[in-house]
Motif scaffolding. Structure first.
Motif, PDB file in Angstrom:
ATOM      1  N   ILE A 175       0.834  -1.206   0.000  1.00 26.56           N
ATOM      2  CA  ILE A 175       0.000   0.000   0.000  1.00 26.56           C
ATOM      3  C   ILE A 175       0.872   1.261   0.000  1.00 26.56           C
ATOM      4  CG2 ILE A 175      -1.610   1.313   1.480  1.00 26.56           C
ATOM      5  CD1 ILE A 175      -2.864  -1.551   2.003  1.00 26.56           C
ATOM      6  N   GLN A 176       2.034   1.160   0.616  1.00 25.78           N
ATOM      7  CA  GLN A 176       2.940   2.327   0.654  1.00 25.78           C
ATOM      8  C   GLN A 176       3.341   2.785  -0.747  1.00 25.78           C
ATOM      9  OE1 GLN A 176       5.764   3.071   3.995  1.00 25.78           O
ATOM     10  NE2 GLN A 176       5.951   0.851   3.902  1.00 25.78           N
ATOM     11  N   GLN A 177       3.303   1.857  -1.691  1.00 21.38           N
ATOM     12  CA  GLN A 177       3.739   2.219  -3.049  1.00 21.38           C
ATOM     13  C   GLN A 177       2.657   2.942  -3.838  1.00 21.38           C
ATOM     14  OE1 GLN A 177       6.717   2.046  -3.614  1.00 21.38           O
ATOM     15  NE2 GLN A 177       7.677   0.222  -2.719  1.00 21.38           N
ATOM     16  N   GLY A 178       1.419   2.914  -3.331  1.00 24.42           N
ATOM     17  CA  GLY A 178       0.334   3.512  -4.111  1.00 24.42           C
ATOM     18  C   GLY A 178      -0.175   4.809  -3.519  1.00 24.42           C
ATOM     19  N   SER A 179      -1.264   5.319  -4.107  1.00 32.63           N
ATOM     20  CA  SER A 179      -1.856   6.547  -3.548  1.00 32.63           C
ATOM     21  C   SER A 179      -2.773   6.140  -2.383  1.00 32.63           C
ATOM     22  CB  SER A 179      -2.629   7.285  -4.627  1.00 32.63           C
ATOM     23  OG  SER A 179      -3.579   6.412  -5.168  1.00 32.63           O
ATOM     24  N   ASN A 180      -3.474   7.140  -1.820  1.00 29.73           N
ATOM     25  CA  ASN A 180      -4.273   6.872  -0.627  1.00 29.73           C
ATOM     26  C   ASN A 180      -5.242   5.702  -0.841  1.00 29.73           C
ATOM     27  OD1 ASN A 180      -4.796   7.298   1.973  1.00 29.73           O
ATOM     28  ND2 ASN A 180      -5.781   9.304   1.740  1.00 29.73           N
ATOM     29  N   HIS A 181      -5.129   4.661  -0.037  1.00 28.84           N
ATOM     30  CA  HIS A 181      -5.883   3.427  -0.235  1.00 28.84           C
ATOM     31  C   HIS A 181      -7.339   3.607   0.203  1.00 28.84           C
ATOM     32  CE1 HIS A 181      -6.809  -0.893   0.297  1.00 28.84           C
ATOM     33  NE2 HIS A 181      -5.918  -1.024  -0.673  1.00 28.84           N
ATOM     34  N   TYR A 182      -8.242   2.905  -0.510  1.00 33.41           N
ATOM     35  CA  TYR A 182      -9.671   3.068  -0.187  1.00 33.41           C
ATOM     36  C   TYR A 182      -9.974   2.669   1.258  1.00 33.41           C
ATOM     37  CZ  TYR A 182     -10.278  -2.003  -0.634  1.00 33.41           C
ATOM     38  OH  TYR A 182     -10.198  -3.362  -0.436  1.00 33.41           O
ATOM     39  N   TYR A 183      -9.231   1.674   1.786  1.00 27.76           N
ATOM     40  CA  TYR A 183      -9.499   1.220   3.150  1.00 27.76           C
ATOM     41  C   TYR A 183      -9.189   2.341   4.155  1.00 27.76           C
ATOM     42  CZ  TYR A 183      -9.561  -1.548   7.368  1.00 27.76           C
ATOM     43  OH  TYR A 183      -9.877  -2.012   8.623  1.00 27.76           O
ATOM     44  N   ILE A 184      -8.107   3.060   3.909  1.00 30.16           N
ATOM     45  CA  ILE A 184      -7.708   4.139   4.828  1.00 30.16           C
ATOM     46  C   ILE A 184      -8.762   5.238   4.805  1.00 30.16           C
ATOM     47  CG2 ILE A 184      -5.968   5.933   5.268  1.00 30.16           C
ATOM     48  CD1 ILE A 184      -3.882   3.970   4.116  1.00 30.16           C
ATOM     49  N   LYS A 185      -9.213   5.592   3.603  1.00 29.27           N
ATOM     50  CA  LYS A 185     -10.243   6.637   3.494  1.00 29.27           C
ATOM     51  C   LYS A 185     -11.508   6.201   4.227  1.00 29.27           C
ATOM     52  CE  LYS A 185      -8.905   8.172  -1.057  1.00 29.27           C
ATOM     53  NZ  LYS A 185      -9.309   7.997  -2.433  1.00 29.27           N
ATOM     54  N   ALA A 186     -11.895   4.933   4.039  1.00 25.55           N
ATOM     55  CA  ALA A 186     -13.146   4.449   4.636  1.00 25.55           C
ATOM     56  C   ALA A 186     -13.063   4.440   6.163  1.00 25.55           C
ATOM     57  CB  ALA A 186     -13.470   3.046   4.109  1.00 25.55           C
ATOM     58  N   THR A 187     -11.938   3.957   6.730  1.00 23.65           N
ATOM     59  CA  THR A 187     -11.844   3.917   8.203  1.00 23.65           C
ATOM     60  C   THR A 187     -11.799   5.330   8.775  1.00 23.65           C
ATOM     61  OG1 THR A 187      -9.522   3.430   7.892  1.00 23.65           O
ATOM     62  CG2 THR A 187     -10.827   1.687   8.860  1.00 23.65           C
ATOM     63  N   ASN A 188     -11.066   6.231   8.134  1.00 25.62           N
ATOM     64  CA  ASN A 188     -11.021   7.617   8.631  1.00 25.62           C
ATOM     65  C   ASN A 188     -12.419   8.204   8.664  1.00 25.62           C
ATOM     66  OD1 ASN A 188      -8.311   7.506   8.837  1.00 25.62           O
ATOM     67  ND2 ASN A 188      -7.862   8.652   6.986  1.00 25.62           N
ATOM     68  N   TYR A 189     -13.167   7.969   7.580  1.00 29.13           N
ATOM     69  CA  TYR A 189     -14.506   8.535   7.484  1.00 29.13           C
ATOM     70  C   TYR A 189     -15.409   7.966   8.584  1.00 29.13           C
ATOM     71  CZ  TYR A 189     -19.116   9.751   5.943  1.00 29.13           C
ATOM     72  OH  TYR A 189     -20.395  10.243   5.936  1.00 29.13           O
ATOM     73  N   PHE A 226     -33.110  10.243   7.178  1.00 27.60           N
ATOM     74  CA  PHE A 226     -32.901  11.700   7.103  1.00 27.60           C
ATOM     75  C   PHE A 226     -31.441  12.167   7.016  1.00 27.60           C
ATOM     76  CE2 PHE A 226     -36.802  11.038   9.724  1.00 27.60           C
ATOM     77  CZ  PHE A 226     -37.710  11.418   8.744  1.00 27.60           C
ATOM     78  N   ALA A 227     -30.481  11.310   7.428  1.00 25.61           N
ATOM     79  CA  ALA A 227     -29.101  11.838   7.508  1.00 25.61           C
ATOM     80  C   ALA A 227     -28.445  11.857   6.132  1.00 25.61           C
ATOM     81  CB  ALA A 227     -28.281  10.999   8.475  1.00 25.61           C
ATOM     82  N   LYS A 228     -27.788  12.971   5.840  1.00 27.45           N
ATOM     83  CA  LYS A 228     -27.132  13.077   4.531  1.00 27.45           C
ATOM     84  C   LYS A 228     -25.919  12.137   4.452  1.00 27.45           C
ATOM     85  CE  LYS A 228     -24.306  17.204   5.698  1.00 27.45           C
ATOM     86  NZ  LYS A 228     -24.122  16.893   7.087  1.00 27.45           N
ATOM     87  N   GLU A 229     -25.431  11.716   5.628  1.00 23.17           N
ATOM     88  CA  GLU A 229     -24.224  10.876   5.645  1.00 23.17           C
ATOM     89  C   GLU A 229     -24.518   9.391   5.397  1.00 23.17           C
ATOM     90  OE1 GLU A 229     -25.202  12.668   8.307  1.00 23.17           O
ATOM     91  OE2 GLU A 229     -23.595  13.963   9.053  1.00 23.17           O
ATOM     92  N   TYR A 230     -25.822   9.005   5.345  1.00 26.67           N
ATOM     93  CA  TYR A 230     -26.142   7.579   5.293  1.00 26.67           C
ATOM     94  C   TYR A 230     -25.478   6.866   4.104  1.00 26.67           C
ATOM     95  CZ  TYR A 230     -28.668   3.226   4.827  1.00 26.67           C
ATOM     96  OH  TYR A 230     -28.966   1.897   4.683  1.00 26.67           O
ATOM     97  N   LYS A 231     -25.569   7.519   2.924  1.00 29.65           N
ATOM     98  CA  LYS A 231     -25.050   6.885   1.709  1.00 29.65           C
ATOM     99  C   LYS A 231     -23.526   6.672   1.820  1.00 29.65           C
ATOM    100  CE  LYS A 231     -25.269   7.499  -3.237  1.00 29.65           C
ATOM    101  NZ  LYS A 231     -24.225   8.376  -3.681  1.00 29.65           N
ATOM    102  N   GLU A 232     -22.855   7.718   2.330  1.00 26.96           N
ATOM    103  CA  GLU A 232     -21.392   7.617   2.464  1.00 26.96           C
ATOM    104  C   GLU A 232     -21.012   6.529   3.470  1.00 26.96           C
ATOM    105  OE1 GLU A 232     -21.045  11.603   3.580  1.00 26.96           O
ATOM    106  OE2 GLU A 232     -20.514  12.331   1.592  1.00 26.96           O
ATOM    107  N   GLN A 233     -21.809   6.440   4.535  1.00 25.73           N
ATOM    108  CA  GLN A 233     -21.541   5.401   5.538  1.00 25.73           C
ATOM    109  C   GLN A 233     -21.614   4.010   4.889  1.00 25.73           C
ATOM    110  OE1 GLN A 233     -23.677   5.055   9.532  1.00 25.73           O
ATOM    111  NE2 GLN A 233     -24.569   3.333   8.429  1.00 25.73           N
ATOM    112  N   GLU A 234     -22.659   3.786   4.083  1.00 24.86           N
ATOM    113  CA  GLU A 234     -22.833   2.468   3.460  1.00 24.86           C
ATOM    114  C   GLU A 234     -21.689   2.150   2.498  1.00 24.86           C
ATOM    115  OE1 GLU A 234     -25.483   0.210   4.421  1.00 24.86           O
ATOM    116  OE2 GLU A 234     -25.171   1.757   5.930  1.00 24.86           O
ATOM    117  N   GLU A 235     -21.250   3.167   1.765  1.00 26.41           N
ATOM    118  CA  GLU A 235     -20.131   2.943   0.830  1.00 26.41           C
ATOM    119  C   GLU A 235     -18.856   2.584   1.590  1.00 26.41           C
ATOM    120  OE1 GLU A 235     -21.712   6.004  -2.582  1.00 26.41           O
ATOM    121  OE2 GLU A 235     -19.850   6.489  -1.522  1.00 26.41           O
ATOM    122  N   ALA A 236     -18.606   3.315   2.699  1.00 23.64           N
ATOM    123  CA  ALA A 236     -17.408   3.048   3.502  1.00 23.64           C
ATOM    124  C   ALA A 236     -17.455   1.622   4.062  1.00 23.64           C
ATOM    125  CB  ALA A 236     -17.292   4.072   4.620  1.00 23.64           C
TER     126      ALA A 236
END
Ligand code: HEM
Length: 489
Positions: A190-204, A227-237
């Motif tokens: 992972i160090q060789q690539g750009s920001n990994h999807y797993y890192i973005k998802a856990t941070n979020y 009602f929460a605008k974050e629901y969709k992003e939560q599911e993707e993460a």
């Protein structure tokens, strides 16, 4: 219409009286514990984001003292940075139940080691504990060292360009690479690539879940979904996190089936955790999945946060950095090939520096327990059901345990000074039966990375940087971890 209004008014009054009675009952026994007066229905004015939460706890302690009570709705919370009380809670095997704050993490930790309790927790702890035994750490050290070499290469590129770097961008990838390889036998580079999807998802998710904890409605599934605008992003993460675990299990099973005679496992110590899980006759794929999620989560952000804060402190303290460099030079005799587990153990100043950073910038600022029976402590009886917010950050920064607590001073951890301190005044990995299973692993990883970096580079501070702390599972720095690096001659 008038009838509806009457019903509504009566309903509200009834709810209000119920709320008052509930608070009255709880308050009766703890009347002498100070805290903010409860606001109807809310209990306490809720902090709205990760940074406000940090300020919220800091203000409570400054205003009311080491132990404070407040209400979340009608939920009684006792927040404490009193070492004696913390010892009484953490050391007692009866109080191993986590609070409902952790329920939110169940979205991806499900009922795994970090959140479960009772017999299930005990069985999982017994199964996974040996996979972090000191005897295996030597094998893991090779992985830490290889990952540190890759990191040094990456930092060299940045040093050549004279860039300001955010230490977390590098530490995060390194930590994920190491936990994947040591515990699951996965080498993803992972160090060789750009920001990994797993890192973005856990941070979020870490940020989102802490906010949900302090929201009166977002913590409930149905209104959050509707009602929460974050629901969709939560599911993707969550999908991202799950896909990593599913992939790990699939690959491991395939390897085992393809091995020579079908029964012989492809086994080396670098996949000891996943082997222990897969070979356990009573664990289903779902059970394994939840533990993969738990260890990836617990073993990734914690170490990367610790490394990042430590780099920031070393950049800000050139004298301490130089002393550390000289000690590393002395013990390696000026040859980096001599860096080994044994050498790292001999560099006592490195140990002091790591501990001081874990004190000053405590990685896990707040942990929680829910007591399931009355707890007598001094003259106070805390009623069953009380939630204890154990304020590790404020414990480690309290002037009654550390003089001049804001000062970064590794000498606090010379043995004479440590011996004078309360045994529970320094517990960055928690303590007692639910302490951190990865404590030795994490310490060795942090030391390996720091020693390698300091051997090669001088760290410099970035002018104008102001540290603003927050909490989202781990301690956050609002403006990142900016440092400059220079190759040593
Ligand atoms: C410097 C890095 C680390 C710090 C500061 C840290 C801190 C902690 C703390 C404070 C707890 C107690 C949490 C609570 O009671 O709510 C904990 C639990 C735990 N940690 Fe760590 N941790 C670190 C690294 C790791 C690593 C590298 C792993 C795994 C490889 C790990 C795995 C776990 C697990 C599985 C638990 C739950 C144990 C249980 O409940 O029985 N941690 N950690």
């Amino acid at each position: 219409m008038a009838v509806v209004a009457d019903i509504l008014i009566v309903g509200c009054v009834a709810l209000f009286l119920h709320w008052c009675f509930d608070i009255y009952k709880k308050n009766k026994r703890l009347a002498h514990i100070p805290g903010p007066p409860p606001i109807p229905f809310f209990g306490v004015k809720l902090p709205m984001n990760s940074f406000a939460i940090h300020t919220f706890f800091g203000n409570l302690i400054a205003k009311y003292g080491k132990t404070v009570k407040f209400y979340l709705g009608t939920k009684l919370v006792v927040a404490t940075c009193d070492a004696d009380l913390i010892q009484a809670i953490l050391q007692n095997p009866k109080h191993i139940r986590k609070s409902s704050m952790y329920d939110l993490y169940r979205l991806f930790l499900r009922d795994g080691l970090v959140v479960s309790y009772g017999e299930k927790w005990k069985a999982r702890r017994t199964l996974t504990n040996p996979t972090f035994h000191v005897s295996i750490l030597k094998e893991f050290y090779t992985v830490f060292k290889e990952a540190s070499d890759v990191l040094v290469g990456k930092l060299q590129e940045e040093a050549d360009k004279g860039n300001v770097i955010n230490a977390m961008d590098f530490a995060s990838k390194l930590s994920l690479d190491t936990i994947l390889e040591t515990s699951f036998g996965e080498k993803l580079n992972i160090q060789q690539g750009s920001n990994h999807y797993y890192i973005k998802a856990t941070n979020y998710l870490a940020k989102l879940l802490f906010i949900k904890n302090f929201s009166l409605w977002k913590r409930f599934d149905l209104p959050f979904k509707l009602f929460a605008k974050e629901y969709k992003e939560q599911e993707e993460a969550l999908e991202h996190l799950d896909s990593m675990a599913i992939e790990i299990i699939k690959k491991k099973r395939k390897k085992n089936v393809n091995s020579d005679d079908g029964s012989e496992r492809i086994r080396n110590k670098r996949s000891i955790l996943i082997d222990a899980l897969i070979e356990h006759p009573e664990l289903s794929d779902d059970d394994i999945h939840e533990e993969v999620n738990n260890f990836l989560f617990a073993g990734h952000e914690t170490t990367s946060t610790t490394i990042s804060f430590l780099l920031l402190e070393l950049a800000a303290h050139p004298d301490i950095q130089e002393k550390l460099y000289q000690e590393i030079l002395y013990h390696t005799q000026g040859d980096k090939k001599n860096l080994s587990v044994e050498t790292l153990q001999k560099i006592t100043y490195l140990d002091q520096v790591v501990k001081e950073s874990l004190r000053l910038r405590t990685t896990a600022s707040v942990i929680e327990r829910k007591i399931t029976e009355d707890v007598k402590f001094g003259d106070t009886v805390y009623p069953s059901g009380t939630i204890f917010s154990i304020l590790l950050y404020w414990l480690h920064n309290h002037p009654s345990y550390y003089t001049d607590p804001e000062k970064f001073d590794p000498d606090r951890f010379i043995p004479e000074n440590q011996a004078k301190r309360h045994p529970f005044a320094f517990v960055p990995f928690s303590a007692g039966p639910r302490n951190c299973i990865g404590q030795k692993y994490a310490t060795l990883q942090v030391k390996t990375v720091i020693a390698r970096i300091i051997y090669e580079f001088k760290l410099l501070p970035v002018e104008g940087f102001k540290l603003v702390l927050g909490i989202a599972g781990v301690t956050l720095s609002k403006h990142g971890f900016p440092i400059r690096i220079q190759k040593r001659n």
